[in-house]
Design an enzyme around this catalytic site. Structure first.
Site, mmCIF file in Angstrom:
data_model
loop_
_atom_site.group_PDB
_atom_site.id
_atom_site.type_symbol
_atom_site.label_atom_id
_atom_site.label_comp_id
_atom_site.label_asym_id
_atom_site.label_seq_id
_atom_site.Cartn_x
_atom_site.Cartn_y
_atom_site.Cartn_z
ATOM 1 N N HIS A 306 0.862 -1.196 0.000
ATOM 2 C CA HIS A 306 0.000 0.000 0.000
ATOM 3 C C HIS A 306 0.887 1.231 0.000
ATOM 4 O O HIS A 306 1.942 1.252 0.609
ATOM 5 C CB HIS A 306 -0.900 0.012 1.241
ATOM 6 C CG HIS A 306 -2.070 0.934 1.106
ATOM 7 N ND1 HIS A 306 -1.970 2.273 1.354
ATOM 8 C CD2 HIS A 306 -3.339 0.695 0.721
ATOM 9 C CE1 HIS A 306 -3.153 2.830 1.136
ATOM 10 N NE2 HIS A 306 -4.002 1.909 0.753
ATOM 11 N N ASP A 363 -8.042 -5.068 -0.379
ATOM 12 C CA ASP A 363 -8.490 -5.920 -1.497
ATOM 13 C C ASP A 363 -8.147 -7.388 -1.325
ATOM 14 O O ASP A 363 -8.577 -8.209 -2.134
ATOM 15 C CB ASP A 363 -7.859 -5.399 -2.797
ATOM 16 C CG ASP A 363 -8.415 -4.037 -3.172
ATOM 17 O OD1 ASP A 363 -7.636 -3.114 -3.421
ATOM 18 O OD2 ASP A 363 -9.659 -3.901 -3.172
#
Ligand code: SDX
Length: 427
Positions: A306, A363
């Site tokens: 991320h 996700d």
């Protein structure tokens, strides 16, 4: 005493004020940089660049903290209703019962689509990717709602907000139903916002729809967890498009396209496709861990890493727990869940991932829940867009009300220097 940053170069030095956020983050205010020095900054991907000051979401990537308008994501995911969270994000405060009731009624009044828009949907091939269809239909809403919104008129802005909050779920349900070969149906006016989304999506033409409380609860939690995430790629897109004073529908349609990419919201589809590939290839975790670390191999561990979180994405923790609960409650055994857990376990103890602070993100597990609900893999990112809508609206509204300038970055030119034109017969 004003805090300053000093820039020294070429024997000169210039000072710039520091801006301090309410969570004590500091930023160098370089609004006067080019005028004062004729210099610009260069920051591909804006990894070190703040685009705005915002009061909507606070993220601490090092500590894995996420708050919407000051409320911890864990509190909201475990106690709130998605529409409450949407109201909080957009208007800044948790609604009273009266405000929430009015918000829902006003949204329901807008929960219909011009019949001509169905013709656009029906003209798409069944092979069309649902995100491309959703973005096109959202943009097409401008054709049926052409009036521009006077941002200074609070009522007009409110009407535009409830309009897209009412219409997007219908578009999402119809895009899902078209992909599933089901007739395009409306929901039930008497139901709540999330319950009605589930009904619009999952009702079958040949039998009475029976609500599934587990699915409704899981959907509510997933939508809350996806609702907002400060200046991510798609939200920045919505802000930049809106900064040209393009309308809310056009700005959200652009955000949907940005979300589609596999490095962003499209990762939820890519994760399940990756897990399926690993399963069909015999479930050899080590083989895929090696591929993920091999720079010559394009394979990446989708759902990992991320830009901001250098610790666990708090949303991933909640979704992982919910995935276990939903599959157990629905009596579903999904082999890819076990593969996901083994990958996570392997990555969290692997130096490559540990050194780069790569953890599961939002996700990584979400697709497993969508799959358990019977949602097709290609439609996962459409569900992400449905959740992210309140965040996009909140950020667009904040940007317009703050009268922010049009987004137009500078560049460093590295092309050819001036040269004379060469006629075609001389080339
Ligand atoms: C979302 O921004 C948001 O808030 C987004 C989001 C939201 O709610 O809006 O949180 C939603 O988009 C989550 C992210 C979903 N994307 C994926 O899961 C795709 C896989 N992840 C990566 O592509 C990557 O981690 C990004 C795109 C998410 C972040 O990329 P960055 O910040 O540009 O970091 P990078 O690509 O420069 O990676 C740093 C290093 C590199 O290695 P080195 O060059 O230092 O040796 O980490 C490596 C990368 O190769 N790396 C990975 C990896 N992610 C990063 N290696 C293997 N597998 C991965 N998944």
């Amino acid at each position: 005493m004003e805090k300053l940053a000093k820039l020294s170069y070429d024997g000169k030095s210039v000072e710039f004020p520091l801006v301090e956020g309410t969570e004590n983050e500091l930023g160098i205010d370089i609004k006067t940089l080019r005028a004062a020095t004729n210099l610009i900054t260069l920051d591909p991907g804006f990894k070190n660049t703040g685009s705005c000051q915002s009061a909507i979401t606070f993220l601490n990537g090092e500590k894995g903290v996420l708050r919407y308008r000051g409320y911890d994501i864990e509190d909201l995911a475990n106690n709130a209703d998605f529409l409450e969270v949407a109201y909080l994000l957009i208007f800044g405060e948790l609604p009273t019962q009266e405000q929430l009731d009015k918000f829902l009624v006003d949204i329901k009044e807008e929960s219909f689509i011009d019949e001509d828009l169905k013709k656009i949907l029906e003209s798409f091939p069944s092979s069309a990717h649902p995100m491309g269809v959703l973005s096109s239909l959202t943009s097409a809403l401008t054709a049926f709602n052409p009036k521009t919104v006077d941002i200074e008129d609070e009522e007009q802005l409110y009407r535009a907000i409830v309009r897209i909050m009412g219409k997007l779920p219908v578009l999402v349900a119809w895009v899902y139903r078209k992909k599933s070969g089901l007739p395009l149906k409306y929901g039930d006016y008497a139901l709540g916002y999330v319950e009605n989304i589930a009904r619009m999506m999952f009702r079958k033409p040949n039998k009475e729809y029976v609500a599934n409380h587990i699915v409704d609860q899981a959907l509510n939690k997933l939508l809350i967890l996806h609702a907002e995430h400060e200046q991510n790629c798609s939200t920045s897109t919505v802000r930049v498009v809106g900064s040209s004073h393009a309308g809310l529908f056009a700005s959200v349609a652009a955000g949907i396209s940005a979300l589609w990419g596999p490095l962003h919201g499209g990762a939820n589809q890519a994760v399940v496709e990756m897990l399926e590939d690993i399963r069909q290839d015999g479930g050899d975790i080590n083989k895929y861990m090696k591929k993920a670390k091999d720079k010559s191999d394009p394979f990446r561990l989708m759902g990992f890493g991320h830009r901001v979180y250098k610790n666990f994405d708090p949303r991933a923790r909640i979704i992982k727990k919910s995935a276990n609960e939903v599959l157990e409650d629905l009596g579903i055994v999904d082999p890819v869940l076990d593969i996901a857990k083994k990958l996570e376990e392997a990555a969290l103890s692997d130096p490559y991932f540990v050194e780069r602070k790569l953890y599961p993100n939002v996700d990584f597990y979400s697709g497993i829940i969508y799959r358990a609900m019977g949602i097709s893999t290609e439609t996962f990112t459409v569900m992400f867009a449905l959740g992210r809508l309140p965040g996009w609206i909140a950020q667009w509204r904040e940007m317009r009300l703050n009268k922010e300038p049009i987004g137009r970055p500078r560049q460093i030119y590295v092309g050819k220097n001036q040269r004379p034109f060469v006629p075609l017969n001389k080339r």
